[in-house]
Design a protein around this motif. Structure first.
Motif, PDB file in Angstrom:
ATOM      1  N   ILE A 108       0.073  12.254 -17.667  1.00 27.86           N
ATOM      2  CA  ILE A 108      -0.983  11.969 -16.698  1.00 27.86           C
ATOM      3  C   ILE A 108      -0.901  12.997 -15.580  1.00 27.86           C
ATOM      4  O   ILE A 108       0.185  13.325 -15.111  1.00 27.86           O
ATOM      5  N   ALA A 109      -2.059  13.469 -15.137  1.00 28.14           N
ATOM      6  CA  ALA A 109      -2.131  14.384 -14.001  1.00 28.14           C
ATOM      7  C   ALA A 109      -3.216  13.902 -13.048  1.00 28.14           C
ATOM      8  O   ALA A 109      -4.158  13.219 -13.453  1.00 28.14           O
ATOM      9  N   ASP A 110      -3.066  14.254 -11.780  1.00 33.74           N
ATOM     10  CA  ASP A 110      -4.066  13.907 -10.780  1.00 33.74           C
ATOM     11  C   ASP A 110      -5.270  14.832 -10.883  1.00 33.74           C
ATOM     12  O   ASP A 110      -5.136  16.018 -11.191  1.00 33.74           O
ATOM     13  N   VAL A 111      -6.438  14.273 -10.604  1.00 34.99           N
ATOM     14  CA  VAL A 111      -7.682  15.033 -10.521  1.00 34.99           C
ATOM     15  C   VAL A 111      -8.317  14.640  -9.193  1.00 34.99           C
ATOM     16  O   VAL A 111      -8.574  13.453  -8.962  1.00 34.99           O
ATOM     17  N   ASP A 112      -8.539  15.620  -8.331  1.00 42.91           N
ATOM     18  CA  ASP A 112      -9.176  15.309  -7.056  1.00 42.91           C
ATOM     19  C   ASP A 112     -10.596  14.814  -7.303  1.00 42.91           C
ATOM     20  O   ASP A 112     -11.136  14.947  -8.402  1.00 42.91           O
ATOM     21  N   CYS A 113     -11.190  14.253  -6.293  1.00 40.31           N
ATOM     22  CA  CYS A 113     -12.502  13.624  -6.410  1.00 40.31           C
ATOM     23  C   CYS A 113     -13.485  14.492  -7.190  1.00 40.31           C
ATOM     24  O   CYS A 113     -13.482  15.712  -7.081  1.00 40.31           O
ATOM     25  N   GLY A 126       0.786  -1.225   0.000  1.00 42.02           N
ATOM     26  CA  GLY A 126       0.000   0.000   0.000  1.00 42.02           C
ATOM     27  C   GLY A 126       0.820   1.278   0.000  1.00 42.02           C
ATOM     28  O   GLY A 126       0.293   2.360   0.247  1.00 42.02           O
ATOM     29  N   LEU A 127       2.123   1.162  -0.289  1.00 44.28           N
ATOM     30  CA  LEU A 127       2.981   2.352  -0.313  1.00 44.28           C
ATOM     31  C   LEU A 127       3.022   2.999  -1.687  1.00 44.28           C
ATOM     32  O   LEU A 127       3.424   4.156  -1.822  1.00 44.28           O
ATOM     33  N   LEU A 128       2.647   2.249  -2.709  1.00 49.72           N
ATOM     34  CA  LEU A 128       2.528   2.765  -4.070  1.00 49.72           C
ATOM     35  C   LEU A 128       1.161   2.388  -4.605  1.00 49.72           C
ATOM     36  O   LEU A 128       0.578   1.386  -4.195  1.00 49.72           O
ATOM     37  N   ARG A 129       0.700   3.175  -5.535  1.00 48.61           N
ATOM     38  CA  ARG A 129      -0.530   2.847  -6.260  1.00 48.61           C
ATOM     39  C   ARG A 129      -0.153   2.592  -7.707  1.00 48.61           C
ATOM     40  O   ARG A 129       0.605   3.354  -8.296  1.00 48.61           O
ATOM     41  N   ARG A 130      -0.676   1.518  -8.245  1.00 46.98           N
ATOM     42  CA  ARG A 130      -0.442   1.151  -9.648  1.00 46.98           C
ATOM     43  C   ARG A 130      -1.679   1.542 -10.445  1.00 46.98           C
ATOM     44  O   ARG A 130      -2.797   1.154 -10.078  1.00 46.98           O
ATOM     45  N   ILE A 131      -1.487   2.310 -11.490  1.00 41.43           N
ATOM     46  CA  ILE A 131      -2.594   2.661 -12.372  1.00 41.43           C
ATOM     47  C   ILE A 131      -2.255   2.168 -13.767  1.00 41.43           C
ATOM     48  O   ILE A 131      -1.084   2.086 -14.133  1.00 41.43           O
ATOM     49  N   GLU A 132      -3.273   1.810 -14.526  1.00 42.38           N
ATOM     50  CA  GLU A 132      -3.059   1.262 -15.861  1.00 42.38           C
ATOM     51  C   GLU A 132      -3.995   1.910 -16.869  1.00 42.38           C
ATOM     52  O   GLU A 132      -4.992   1.315 -17.260  1.00 42.38           O
ATOM     53  N   ALA A 153       1.783   0.125 -17.117  1.00 39.57           N
ATOM     54  CA  ALA A 153       1.418   0.438 -15.737  1.00 39.57           C
ATOM     55  C   ALA A 153       2.264   1.608 -15.249  1.00 39.57           C
ATOM     56  O   ALA A 153       3.442   1.724 -15.594  1.00 39.57           O
ATOM     57  N   ARG A 154       1.646   2.457 -14.475  1.00 44.47           N
ATOM     58  CA  ARG A 154       2.311   3.626 -13.888  1.00 44.47           C
ATOM     59  C   ARG A 154       2.190   3.519 -12.378  1.00 44.47           C
ATOM     60  O   ARG A 154       1.272   2.888 -11.857  1.00 44.47           O
ATOM     61  N   TYR A 155       3.104   4.180 -11.683  1.00 44.70           N
ATOM     62  CA  TYR A 155       3.145   4.116 -10.227  1.00 44.70           C
ATOM     63  C   TYR A 155       3.166   5.512  -9.640  1.00 44.70           C
ATOM     64  O   TYR A 155       3.757   6.432 -10.205  1.00 44.70           O
ATOM     65  N   GLU A 156       2.507   5.643  -8.475  1.00 49.38           N
ATOM     66  CA  GLU A 156       2.497   6.919  -7.779  1.00 49.38           C
ATOM     67  C   GLU A 156       2.499   6.679  -6.280  1.00 49.38           C
ATOM     68  O   GLU A 156       2.088   5.616  -5.811  1.00 49.38           O
ATOM     69  N   ARG A 157       2.971   7.682  -5.535  1.00 50.38           N
ATOM     70  CA  ARG A 157       3.008   7.605  -4.075  1.00 50.38           C
ATOM     71  C   ARG A 157       1.695   8.052  -3.449  1.00 50.38           C
ATOM     72  O   ARG A 157       1.436   7.770  -2.288  1.00 50.38           O
ATOM     73  N   ARG A 158       0.882   8.762  -4.181  1.00 45.40           N
ATOM     74  CA  ARG A 158      -0.376   9.265  -3.628  1.00 45.40           C
ATOM     75  C   ARG A 158      -1.341   8.083  -3.492  1.00 45.40           C
ATOM     76  O   ARG A 158      -1.925   7.625  -4.472  1.00 45.40           O
ATOM     77  N   VAL A 159      -1.480   7.598  -2.277  1.00 50.03           N
ATOM     78  CA  VAL A 159      -2.330   6.442  -2.002  1.00 50.03           C
ATOM     79  C   VAL A 159      -3.321   6.793  -0.896  1.00 50.03           C
ATOM     80  O   VAL A 159      -3.146   7.770  -0.175  1.00 50.03           O
TER      81      VAL A 159
END
Length: 139
Positions: free
Chosen positions: A99-104, A66-72, A78-84
């Protein structure tokens, strides 16, 4: 994230502190949404020789902990990020793949609760926004 913070995060997840684990967390923190190849390059810059398999093993272990999040995103490795641990989504450029983050989602949020969960306990919903990034719009 400083090395001592990374070590604390690893220990809190009951993982041994190793050079490759520290380096992977640092690389992904500095370059969110990195694919494994990019992570491998960053780890090798920090540590020198490290096998490709070692980095894949670390990515798997850190994701499992749970220290990384995998997105595909579709059509992308597959890409990895610390924002979990939060409910954020992603926007992906159809041209360059950035790729950029979008809040809820705000306002009316269609399809975040399915009409039939088939008995599943849903604990995460992935929403991907697709479009053209500002750099590609200018080009």
């Amino acid at each position: 994230m400083r090395q001592t913070e990374v070590e604390t995060v690893l220990r809190a997840a009951s993982l041994r502190v190793t050079g490759p684990r520290v380096a992977v967390l640092e690389v992904v923190e500095e370059q969110p949404h990195s694919d494994a190849s990019t992570v491998l390059q960053g780890v090798r810059q920090r540590l020198g020789a490290v096998s490709t398999q070692a980095v894949y093993d670390v990515l798997k272990a850190l994701t499992g902990a749970g220290l990384l999040r995998r997105i595909e995103p579709e059509g992308s490795p597959a890409r990895y990020e610390r924002r979990v641990g939060d409910n954020h989504h992603h926007v992906v450029c159809r041209n360059c793949g950035v790729i950029a983050d979008v809040d809820c989602a705000t306002g009316a949020a269609p399809c975040l609760e399915g009409s039939d969960d088939h008995g599943f306990v849903v604990n995460e919903v992935e929403v991907t926004y697709w479009g053209i990034c500002p750099a590609c719009q200018k080009a």
